[in-house]
Write a protein that holds these residues in place. Structure first.
Motif, mmCIF file in Angstrom:
data_model
loop_
_atom_site.group_PDB
_atom_site.id
_atom_site.type_symbol
_atom_site.label_atom_id
_atom_site.label_comp_id
_atom_site.label_asym_id
_atom_site.label_seq_id
_atom_site.Cartn_x
_atom_site.Cartn_y
_atom_site.Cartn_z
ATOM 1 N N UNK A 186 -14.608 -11.055 -0.640
ATOM 2 C CA UNK A 186 -14.261 -11.420 -2.012
ATOM 3 C C UNK A 186 -12.936 -10.789 -2.431
ATOM 4 N N UNK A 187 -12.753 -9.506 -2.111
ATOM 5 C CA UNK A 187 -11.524 -8.807 -2.505
ATOM 6 C C UNK A 187 -10.300 -9.450 -1.863
ATOM 7 N N UNK A 188 -10.431 -9.872 -0.628
ATOM 8 C CA UNK A 188 -9.333 -10.540 0.065
ATOM 9 C C UNK A 188 -8.948 -11.837 -0.651
ATOM 10 N N UNK A 189 -9.927 -12.608 -1.054
ATOM 11 C CA UNK A 189 -9.640 -13.854 -1.778
ATOM 12 C C UNK A 189 -9.085 -13.574 -3.169
ATOM 13 N N UNK A 190 -9.591 -12.542 -3.823
ATOM 14 C CA UNK A 190 -9.152 -12.228 -5.177
ATOM 15 C C UNK A 190 -7.704 -11.763 -5.221
ATOM 16 N N UNK A 191 -7.320 -10.913 -4.262
ATOM 17 C CA UNK A 191 -5.989 -10.310 -4.306
ATOM 18 C C UNK A 191 -4.916 -11.131 -3.603
ATOM 19 N N UNK A 192 -5.301 -12.021 -2.686
ATOM 20 C CA UNK A 192 -4.368 -12.876 -1.963
ATOM 21 C C UNK A 192 -3.175 -12.078 -1.423
ATOM 22 N N UNK A 193 -3.416 -11.127 -0.517
ATOM 23 C CA UNK A 193 -2.335 -10.260 -0.033
ATOM 24 C C UNK A 193 -1.320 -11.011 0.829
ATOM 25 N N UNK A 194 -0.124 -10.450 0.911
ATOM 26 C CA UNK A 194 0.921 -11.032 1.758
ATOM 27 C C UNK A 194 0.579 -10.885 3.237
ATOM 28 N N UNK A 195 -0.034 -9.763 3.599
ATOM 29 C CA UNK A 195 -0.381 -9.482 4.991
ATOM 30 C C UNK A 195 -1.808 -8.964 5.081
ATOM 31 N N UNK A 196 -2.517 -9.359 6.131
ATOM 32 C CA UNK A 196 -3.867 -8.862 6.409
ATOM 33 C C UNK A 196 -3.856 -8.325 7.831
ATOM 34 N N UNK A 197 -3.989 -7.014 7.966
ATOM 35 C CA UNK A 197 -3.970 -6.392 9.281
ATOM 36 C C UNK A 197 -5.337 -6.482 9.939
ATOM 37 N N UNK A 198 -6.412 -6.304 9.142
ATOM 38 C CA UNK A 198 -7.751 -6.251 9.727
ATOM 39 C C UNK A 198 -8.800 -6.588 8.680
ATOM 40 N N UNK A 199 -9.811 -7.337 9.080
ATOM 41 C CA UNK A 199 -10.973 -7.620 8.231
ATOM 42 C C UNK A 199 -12.179 -6.983 8.916
ATOM 43 N N UNK A 200 -12.864 -6.037 8.245
ATOM 44 C CA UNK A 200 -14.001 -5.348 8.868
ATOM 45 C C UNK A 200 -15.069 -6.326 9.355
#
Length: 141
Positions: free
Chosen positions: A2-16
């Motif tokens: 949810x946090x990933x979708x909410x914040x829409x970051x420029x880069x994602x290094x890792x998703x647990x």
């Protein structure tokens, strides 16, 4: 997620992936990203554990060769032999840097199992000469 979708970051290094995948990766923090020697390459380091302040923390590294769009699965470079009975091999509070010749160093607190794992540990160091593909065995400094 949810946090990933909410914040829409420029880069994602890792998703647990979580314990169902056999991973101790519920908390990911103290992230350092260094530019690689090759163009478009980045090397990321971070502390990972099953939960915030859990005694099973370990240092991992991942690499990107496309300006951070995609990343390798992280490799554990310190703390992989964690003993849940004694806390031995727990890692914390590290920093990564590169010298003028290109060697990457990671210095970190490494708990040996003598006393409280949140308060006592040795300063360990490891290094990589190939932009984070491999690392020397950590040594106490």
């Amino acid at each position: 997620m949810y946090e990933l979708q909410r914040t829409n970051p420029d880069y994602v290094v890792y998703i647990p992936k979580g314990p169902s995948a056999g991973k101790r990766d519920g908390a990911n923090h103290v992230v350092t990203v260094l530019p690689g020697l090759k163009e478009r390459c980045f090397v990321a380091f971070w502390l990972q554990d099953s939960a915030e302040q859990a005694p099973d923390s370990h240092y991992v590294c991942a690499r990107s060769e496309d300006n951070g769009k995609t990343w390798t699965e992280p490799i554990t470079i310190a703390g992989q032999n964690f003993d849940p009975k004694t806390g031995r091999d727990r890692c914390s509070f590290g920093t990564a840097f590169r010298n003028a010749k290109g060697r990457i160093y990671l210095m970190l607190n490494h708990y040996s199992g003598y006393a409280d794992p949140h308060e006592n540990g040795f300063l360990d160091m490891t290094y990589s000469d190939d932009d984070g593909l491999t690392f020397a065995e950590p040594v106490q400094v």
